[in-house]
Design a protein around this motif. Structure first.
Motif, PDB file in Angstrom:
ATOM      1  N   GLY A 307      34.180  62.681  63.476  1.00  7.43           N
ATOM      2  CA  GLY A 307      33.297  61.534  63.672  1.00  7.43           C
ATOM      3  C   GLY A 307      33.907  60.492  64.593  1.00  7.43           C
ATOM      4  N   THR A 308      33.436  59.254  64.450  1.00  4.18           N
ATOM      5  CA  THR A 308      33.897  58.153  65.295  1.00  4.18           C
ATOM      6  C   THR A 308      35.418  58.072  65.287  1.00  4.18           C
ATOM      7  N   MET A 309      36.000  58.036  64.083  1.00  3.89           N
ATOM      8  CA  MET A 309      37.444  57.830  63.984  1.00  3.89           C
ATOM      9  C   MET A 309      38.206  59.117  64.274  1.00  3.89           C
ATOM     10  N   ASP A 328      35.800  70.023  61.273  1.00  4.23           N
ATOM     11  CA  ASP A 328      34.679  69.365  60.596  1.00  4.23           C
ATOM     12  C   ASP A 328      33.936  70.418  59.790  1.00  4.23           C
ATOM     13  N   ALA A 329      33.025  69.937  58.947  1.00  5.43           N
ATOM     14  CA  ALA A 329      32.371  70.851  58.013  1.00  5.43           C
ATOM     15  C   ALA A 329      31.410  71.815  58.720  1.00  5.43           C
ATOM     16  N   ALA A 384      39.862  61.972  58.309  1.00  5.07           N
ATOM     17  CA  ALA A 384      38.950  60.873  58.675  1.00  5.07           C
ATOM     18  C   ALA A 384      37.518  61.290  58.355  1.00  5.07           C
ATOM     19  N   VAL A 385      37.283  61.696  57.099  1.00  2.00           N
ATOM     20  CA  VAL A 385      35.924  62.067  56.678  1.00  2.00           C
ATOM     21  C   VAL A 385      35.244  60.847  56.060  1.00  2.00           C
ATOM     22  N   PHE A 386      34.069  61.036  55.470  1.00  2.00           N
ATOM     23  CA  PHE A 386      33.329  59.904  54.913  1.00  2.00           C
ATOM     24  C   PHE A 386      34.176  59.114  53.907  1.00  2.00           C
ATOM     25  N   GLU A 387      33.905  57.828  53.829  1.00  2.00           N
ATOM     26  CA  GLU A 387      34.663  56.953  52.921  1.00  2.00           C
ATOM     27  C   GLU A 387      34.125  57.121  51.499  1.00  2.00           C
ATOM     28  N   LYS A 392      37.030  62.857  49.714  1.00  2.00           N
ATOM     29  CA  LYS A 392      38.467  62.834  50.025  1.00  2.00           C
ATOM     30  C   LYS A 392      39.198  63.803  49.093  1.00  2.00           C
ATOM     31  N   ASN A 412      42.962  58.340  56.766  1.00  2.00           N
ATOM     32  CA  ASN A 412      42.567  57.162  57.551  1.00  2.00           C
ATOM     33  C   ASN A 412      41.662  56.238  56.730  1.00  2.00           C
ATOM     34  N   SER A 414      39.895  53.291  54.859  1.00  2.00           N
ATOM     35  CA  SER A 414      40.010  51.845  55.116  1.00  2.00           C
ATOM     36  C   SER A 414      40.277  51.078  53.838  1.00  2.00           C
ATOM     37  N   HIS A 435      46.155  54.188  58.802  1.00  2.00           N
ATOM     38  CA  HIS A 435      44.878  53.517  59.040  1.00  2.00           C
ATOM     39  C   HIS A 435      44.793  53.079  60.501  1.00  2.00           C
ATOM     40  N   PHE A 436      43.928  53.780  61.241  1.00  3.77           N
ATOM     41  CA  PHE A 436      43.702  53.442  62.648  1.00  3.77           C
ATOM     42  C   PHE A 436      42.497  52.502  62.727  1.00  3.77           C
ATOM     43  N   SER A 438      39.113  50.918  65.061  1.00  2.00           N
ATOM     44  CA  SER A 438      38.093  51.404  65.982  1.00  2.00           C
ATOM     45  C   SER A 438      37.991  50.524  67.235  1.00  2.00           C
TER      46      SER A 438
HETATM   47  N1  LIG Z   1      34.477  53.379  61.695  1.00  2.00           N
HETATM   48  C1  LIG Z   1      35.474  52.526  61.608  1.00  2.00           C
HETATM   49  O1  LIG Z   1      35.476  51.463  62.223  1.00  2.00           O
HETATM   50  C2  LIG Z   1      36.674  52.860  60.758  1.00  2.00           C
HETATM   51  C3  LIG Z   1      37.865  52.180  60.971  1.00  2.00           C
HETATM   52  C4  LIG Z   1      38.985  52.516  60.233  1.00  2.00           C
HETATM   53  C5  LIG Z   1      38.895  53.524  59.276  1.00  2.00           C
HETATM   54  N2  LIG Z   1      37.720  54.158  59.065  1.00  2.00           N
HETATM   55  C6  LIG Z   1      37.695  55.230  58.053  1.00  2.00           C
HETATM   56  O2  LIG Z   1      37.731  56.489  58.719  1.00  2.00           O
HETATM   57  C7  LIG Z   1      37.021  57.449  57.984  1.00  2.00           C
HETATM   58  C8  LIG Z   1      35.955  58.065  58.867  1.00  2.00           C
HETATM   59  O3  LIG Z   1      35.089  57.077  59.348  1.00  2.00           O
HETATM   60  P1  LIG Z   1      34.124  57.310  60.596  1.00  2.00           P
HETATM   61  O4  LIG Z   1      33.588  55.977  60.962  1.00  2.00           O
HETATM   62  O5  LIG Z   1      34.811  58.112  61.619  1.00  2.00           O
HETATM   63  O6  LIG Z   1      32.978  58.182  59.921  1.00  2.00           O
HETATM   64  P2  LIG Z   1      31.929  59.150  60.619  1.00  2.00           P
HETATM   65  O7  LIG Z   1      30.778  59.214  59.716  1.00  2.00           O
HETATM   66  O8  LIG Z   1      31.721  58.787  62.045  1.00  2.00           O
HETATM   67  O9  LIG Z   1      32.675  60.573  60.631  1.00  2.00           O
HETATM   68  C9  LIG Z   1      32.956  61.304  59.477  1.00  2.00           C
HETATM   69  C10 LIG Z   1      33.049  62.764  59.865  1.00  2.00           C
HETATM   70  O10 LIG Z   1      33.568  63.467  58.760  1.00  2.00           O
HETATM   71  C11 LIG Z   1      32.867  64.709  58.656  1.00  2.00           C
HETATM   72  N3  LIG Z   1      32.981  65.175  57.285  1.00  2.00           N
HETATM   73  C12 LIG Z   1      32.391  64.682  56.182  1.00  2.00           C
HETATM   74  N4  LIG Z   1      32.764  65.394  55.099  1.00  2.00           N
HETATM   75  C13 LIG Z   1      33.594  66.357  55.529  1.00  2.00           C
HETATM   76  C14 LIG Z   1      34.308  67.409  54.885  1.00  2.00           C
HETATM   77  N5  LIG Z   1      34.223  67.584  53.587  1.00  2.00           N
HETATM   78  N6  LIG Z   1      35.080  68.212  55.618  1.00  2.00           N
HETATM   79  C15 LIG Z   1      35.162  68.036  56.956  1.00  2.00           C
HETATM   80  N7  LIG Z   1      34.512  67.054  57.613  1.00  2.00           N
HETATM   81  C16 LIG Z   1      33.746  66.215  56.913  1.00  2.00           C
HETATM   82  C17 LIG Z   1      31.450  64.366  59.061  1.00  2.00           C
HETATM   83  O11 LIG Z   1      30.747  65.515  59.459  1.00  2.00           O
HETATM   84  C18 LIG Z   1      31.698  63.407  60.194  1.00  2.00           C
HETATM   85  O12 LIG Z   1      31.810  64.073  61.435  1.00  2.00           O
HETATM   86  C19 LIG Z   1      36.493  56.737  56.749  1.00  2.00           C
HETATM   87  O13 LIG Z   1      37.416  56.910  55.696  1.00  2.00           O
HETATM   88  C20 LIG Z   1      36.472  55.276  57.189  1.00  2.00           C
HETATM   89  O14 LIG Z   1      36.577  54.387  56.114  1.00  2.00           O
HETATM   90  C21 LIG Z   1      36.604  53.869  59.791  1.00  2.00           C
END
Ligand SMILES: NC(=O)c1ccc[n+]([C@@H]2O[C@H](COP(=O)([O-])OP(=O)(O)OC[C@H]3O[C@@H](n4cnc5c(N)ncnc54)[C@H](O)[C@@H]3O)[C@@H](O)[C@H]2O)c1
Length: 697
Positions: A307-309, A328-329, A384-387, A392, A412, A414, A435-436, A438
């Motif tokens: 995802g984004t991170m 990824d899944a 870096a999957v869903f929060e 996790k 990663n 938050s 913890h990175f 964005s």
């Molecule tokens: N977005 C931010 O600004 C930011 C900043 C710092 C930390 N974080 C943390 O980073 C993590 C990811 O955030 P994000 O914004 O990248 O989320 P996102 O929704 O953009 O990406 C999450 C990715 O994880 C994948 N995923 C979900 N479940 C999975 C599994 N079981 N196995 C493999 N892949 C799986 C999803 O398909 C998706 O591509 C979270 O813990 C979030 O709290 C986010």
């Protein structure tokens, strides 16, 4: 023993600066140079002089430890006068980095030569200073005003090749080592000594500044007005280079430089920037780690979640030359993730910030998979999957099953509990937070979060990893939000309360931006998207402590379908990226005030800044006392590199110390009386204020 040993070789006096590790221009070095020039002048057998650094570099700058003190003579200008006044040609021989005061010494020599790997520059602006030993006057005379402004305002060193093209050095000497440089410089000096003097001095030149466009300086100020808002050094630098062009004599220009240097040296901004410099170095040191602990080698990596991170973190590894797999899944998620990564590289190539070949090389290091078995041999995995704790747990369970022994299992997250995540493995000693921020490929902070069982080696490894990735590491303890987001929560909460009490989102943003934040809190939220926070709040609604004050404004905005920039409206209205204040939101906030019975009053910009920063420092003091942060300056580093806190303000803890902790406590107590328990003064703040001390000492 002199710090600048003198010897004569083949009719050339060689002054070798010997002040390890970086040959900083401390007092002993200044004395040594002045004495050496005098000795060479008096020695009839000497025809020319070479000034060279011993060891691995020329003078890499002033001695930063002397900055806060009254300098002892000889001063920098005394050394420069000595070099410039020599009737025998003086050649500066450059290797390593010739920076700041060191480069200014070189600029006042008659000639400069360098080996190909040498770098030269004037980085003073990074410490809120200007090159105060003639740099703002000599550099434009050699390279022209526009290029001089570029170099001094940019504060970044340039390589020998570019320096040669600009006429900053006369020759690149063959060879790679200090002895080869010395031999080349002696030969060059002998050649020049054979030519009749006087030898050229930068101060006498006018050719490069004569035709300067008089509009240049106003243009530079106008172009950077937004970026430089509230800053001092940048404007002073422009003023000095302008003086180099417009004043009748070199000495008149130098007087402008001297006056401005004195102002900057004594300025609060320079103090804050110097503090930030040391704070960053300090943050890398972890007390209590055994001396012999060796970071694990990281040659390959995997990222879970594309995802984004996840995509941004994969880019960090690839940019550092570390092969990385993204898992990824589903294939669809992988495809979307890799497309986003490609898009990011394409944008930076189009913008000119990354050359095409470097982007290609990095992309070549990123591979993808949906199978855990494929990543088993990676030295580190960053999840870096869903929060969501359940997700996790699933991921860390899978990692525990497949990863080779000794792999680092990083998350990663938050906000989630690192120990909770670690408990889904049989190797909690290998689990840690990384913890990175964005966008992960841009933001410098890496907030490492140790769990109760993270081993010393795991900690040392992720601290070292940050260096490999070009990040700035801070080590935090495990609590909700760690250092950064825990304080951010307080920061946002107080801004929201001020809306209900009479402020508008645009006023809050304007006040924070005037303080130096690149973006106010509401513009920031609109950019990030309001829906994520809303869904988190809805999830917690049932368990929220209803006795504490809570602002419903953000929820109400989301209920209107306004999720920020991406929906064209949030706190502001948007046309593309352009935000405009929205009377509808003002009405909404006023109605919330009425509904909650909060009287509206005028809130000043100063109150906004003081309230936000006092709340941050009070929370910081709690974080410090709980051991979540090792030192107050680590909190500042977190804010400077992860949250856009203006560097020239030092950070929230530095700000509090500069105000005086007693004064900050007074503010906290006033709000405590008015607002109640959310403002309970941190015991550490009370203790330090009573003792009349800062956070340390
Ligand atoms: N977005 C931010 O600004 C930011 C900043 C710092 C930390 N974080 C943390 O980073 C993590 C990811 O955030 P994000 O914004 O990248 O989320 P996102 O929704 O953009 O990406 C999450 C990715 O994880 C994948 N995923 C979900 N479940 C999975 C599994 N079981 N196995 C493999 N892949 C799986 C999803 O398909 C998706 O591509 C979270 O813990 C979030 O709290 C986010």
């Amino acid at each position: 023993m002199s710090a600048v040993p003198y010897r004569v070789e083949n009719g050339v006096a060689v002054l070798t600066i010997d002040n390890p590790p970086v040959n900083a221009a401390s007092r002993a070095v200044r004395v040594g140079i002045v004495d050496g020039i005098k000795q060479a002048g008096a020695d009839a057998s000497v025809k020319a002089i070479v000034l060279i650094g011993g060891g691995r570099t020329f003078i890499a700058g002033a001695d930063i430890r002397e900055f806060g003190q009254q300098l002892q003579p000889p001063h920098f200008p005394d050394v420069i006068d000595a070099l410039e006044a020599s009737t025998k040609p003086v050649v500066a021989a450059l290797h390593g980095t010739a920076l700041g005061g060191g480069f200014e010494f070189a600029l006042s020599c008659h000639y400069r030569v360098a080996i190909a790997s040498a770098k030269v520059g004037l980085p003073e602006v990074n410490l809120g200073l200007l090159p105060g030993a003639g740099g703002t006057q000599r550099l434009p005379r050699i390279v022209g005003a526009a290029k001089a402004l570029d170099m001094i305002l940019g504060g970044k060193p340039i390589g020998a090749d570019e320096a040669l093209k600009l006429g900053l050095i006369e020759q690149i000497v063959a060879g790679k080592t200090q002895p080869e440089l010395e031999a080349g410089a002696i030969a060059f000096a002998r050649e020049r000594a054979a030519v009749a003097g006087p030898h050229p001095r930068a101060r006498d030149r006018v050719d490069k500044i004569q035709g300067t466009d008089p509009a240049l300086f106003d243009e530079v100020r106008a172009k950077n007005a937004k970026k430089w808002a509230g800053r001092l050094a940048e404007f002073k630098i422009v003023e000095c280079v302008q003086a180099a062009v417009e004043k009748k004599t070199f000495d008149e220009g130098s007087a402008v430089e001297r006056d401005n240097f004195v102002i900057l040296r004594a300025s609060a901004q320079s103090k804050a920037l110097r503090y930030a410099f040391f704070a960053e170095r300090e943050a890398a040191k972890i007390p209590g780690l055994p001396d012999d602990v060796k970071p694990r080698e990281i040659k390959s990596a995997a990222v879970i979640g594309a995802g984004t991170m996840g995509g941004g973190i994969a880019m960090c590894f690839a940019n550092a030359g570390v092969a990385v797999q993204m898992l990824d899944a589903s294939q669809a998620a992988i495809d979307a993730g890799i497309a986003r990564v490609r898009g990011n590289y394409a944008t930076s190539v189009a913008r000119g910030s990354t050359p095409q070949d470097r982007a290609d090389k990095a992309l070549g290091l990123i591979s993808t998979t949906t199978r855990y078995e494929d990543i088993a041999q990676a030295d580190i995995v960053v999840e870096a999957v869903f929060e969501d704790m359940k997700v996790k747990h699933d991921v860390f369970g899978a990692l525990d099953r497949v990863m080779k022994p000794g792999a680092i299992l990083a998350t990663n997250t938050s906000t989630l509990d690192i120990d909770g995540i670690a408990s889904s493995t049989k190797r909690p000693e290998d689990v840690i937070g990384t913890h990175f921020f964005s966008p992960a490929n841009v933001m410098k902070l890496q907030e490492n979060v140790r769990g109760a069982k993270s081993s010393a080696q795991t900690i040392a490894s992720v601290m070292a990893l940050a260096k490999t990735l070009g990040k700035v590491p801070v080590l935090a303890g495990n609590c909700h939000g760690f250092i950064g987001n825990r304080i951010l929560y307080v920061y946002g909460r107080e801004c929201d309360f001020m809306l209900e009490e009479g402020a508008t989102p645009w006023q809050v943003d304007r006040a924070l931006q005037a303080f130096g934040f690149p973006m106010g809190v509401y513009l920031m939220r609109d950019l990030a998207g309001l829906d994520v926070g809303w869904s988190v709040r809805k999830g917690r609604e049932a368990t929220r402590d209803k006795s504490l004050r809570y602002s419903p404004v953000a929820d109400r905005i989301c209920e209107m379908g306004r999720f920020g920039q991406k929906t064209g409206a949030g706190y502001y209205k948007y046309e593309g990226r352009n935000a405009t204040p929205d009377p509808e939101i003002e009405k909404l906030i006023e109605s919330v005030s009425v509904e909650l019975g909060v009287p509206r009053r005028a809130v000043t910009d100063e109150q906004i800044v003081t309230r936000v920063l006092s709340a941050m420092a009070n929370e910081g003091a709690k974080i410090l006392a709980e051991g979540i942060a090792i030192r107050a300056s680590d909190i500042d580093v977190t804010y400077l590199y992860g949250y856009g806190f203006p560097r020239h303000q030092g950070g929230p803890m530095f700000w509090a110390e500069e105000q005086g902790l007693a004064k900050v406590l007074e503010t906290v107590q006033r709000y405590h009386a008015e607002q109640g328990v959310l403002w309970t003064p941190a015991p550490l703040l009370v203790e330090r204020a009573a003792a009349g001390k800062g956070w340390t000492g």
